[in-house]
Design a protein around this motif. Structure first.
Motif, PDB file in Angstrom:
ATOM      1  N   ALA A  43       0.877  -1.166   0.000  1.00  0.00           N
ATOM      2  CA  ALA A  43       0.000   0.000   0.000  1.00  0.00           C
ATOM      3  C   ALA A  43       0.916   1.218   0.000  1.00  0.00           C
ATOM      4  CB  ALA A  43      -0.909  -0.003   1.223  1.00  0.00           C
ATOM      5  N   GLN A  44       0.708   2.115  -0.929  1.00  0.00           N
ATOM      6  CA  GLN A  44       1.636   3.222  -1.151  1.00  0.00           C
ATOM      7  C   GLN A  44       1.683   4.218   0.005  1.00  0.00           C
ATOM      8  OE1 GLN A  44       0.670   5.709  -4.465  1.00  0.00           O
ATOM      9  NE2 GLN A  44       2.664   6.654  -4.506  1.00  0.00           N
ATOM     10  N   LYS A  45       0.594   4.403   0.704  1.00  0.00           N
ATOM     11  CA  LYS A  45       0.537   5.382   1.796  1.00  0.00           C
ATOM     12  C   LYS A  45      -0.025   4.729   3.044  1.00  0.00           C
ATOM     13  CE  LYS A  45      -0.058   9.184  -1.406  1.00  0.00           C
ATOM     14  NZ  LYS A  45      -0.870  10.309  -1.838  1.00  0.00           N
ATOM     15  N   GLY A  46      -0.066   5.491   4.115  1.00  0.00           N
ATOM     16  CA  GLY A  46      -0.686   5.033   5.346  1.00  0.00           C
ATOM     17  C   GLY A  46       0.207   4.123   6.164  1.00  0.00           C
ATOM     18  N   GLY A  47      -0.408   3.364   7.034  1.00  0.00           N
ATOM     19  CA  GLY A  47       0.326   2.569   7.998  1.00  0.00           C
ATOM     20  C   GLY A  47       0.675   3.416   9.207  1.00  0.00           C
ATOM     21  N   SER A  48       1.427   2.864  10.128  1.00  0.00           N
ATOM     22  CA  SER A  48       1.699   3.556  11.388  1.00  0.00           C
ATOM     23  C   SER A  48       2.508   4.839  11.230  1.00  0.00           C
ATOM     24  CB  SER A  48       2.403   2.614  12.371  1.00  0.00           C
ATOM     25  OG  SER A  48       3.671   2.232  11.865  1.00  0.00           O
ATOM     26  N   SER A  49       3.308   4.939  10.177  1.00  0.00           N
ATOM     27  CA  SER A  49       4.107   6.152   9.955  1.00  0.00           C
ATOM     28  C   SER A  49       3.579   7.009   8.809  1.00  0.00           C
ATOM     29  CB  SER A  49       5.568   5.784   9.669  1.00  0.00           C
ATOM     30  OG  SER A  49       6.130   5.111  10.762  1.00  0.00           O
ATOM     31  N   GLY A  50       2.620   6.503   8.062  1.00  0.00           N
ATOM     32  CA  GLY A  50       2.054   7.247   6.946  1.00  0.00           C
ATOM     33  C   GLY A  50       2.777   7.074   5.626  1.00  0.00           C
ATOM     34  N   TYR A  51       3.804   6.214   5.590  1.00  0.00           N
ATOM     35  CA  TYR A  51       4.634   6.062   4.392  1.00  0.00           C
ATOM     36  C   TYR A  51       4.412   4.763   3.636  1.00  0.00           C
ATOM     37  CZ  TYR A  51       7.079  10.116   6.205  1.00  0.00           C
ATOM     38  OH  TYR A  51       7.379  11.372   6.658  1.00  0.00           O
TER      39      TYR A  51
END
Length: 107
Positions: A43-51
């Protein structure tokens, strides 16, 4: 979303709705099925750091697991392309930005 559709188009099922902070978001690449039968993707964006994230899920949509939350500095960020499985069983990919010089990483 991650979805499943029968080859004849008769049944369409949403298996996963991305939610940015937990799963990541903006999955721009396709999935790859690993030798274990599970599907892997980025997934290109998001996750715990947003990257962005790299993830694994079962064919029925269960067992979703974030394998890596990208953090830009040490891992790179925004994994735009998909993953490939090497003969060693590991998955390989690229991140569009970040890393030591800010121009992406291979992992």
């Amino acid at each position: 979303t991650v979805f499943k559709v029968n080859a004849d188009g008769s049944v369409f099922t949403v298996l996963l709705d991305f939610d940015y902070s937990t799963t990541g978001s903006n999955p721009t690449a396709g999935l790859v099925q690993g030798t274990d039968g599970a599907f892997y993707g980025t997934a290109q964006k998001g996750g715990s750091s947003g990257y962005g994230t790299a993830f694994k899920m079962n064919a029925d949509g269960s067992g979703f697991t974030v394998l890596k939350n990208f953090d830009t500095d040490t891992t790179g960020s925004n994994p735009y392309a998909g993953l490939v499985q090497g003969t060693d069983g590991a998955f390989y990919g690229t991140a569009q930005y970040g890393g030591s010089f800010g121009y992406g990483t291979a992992f």
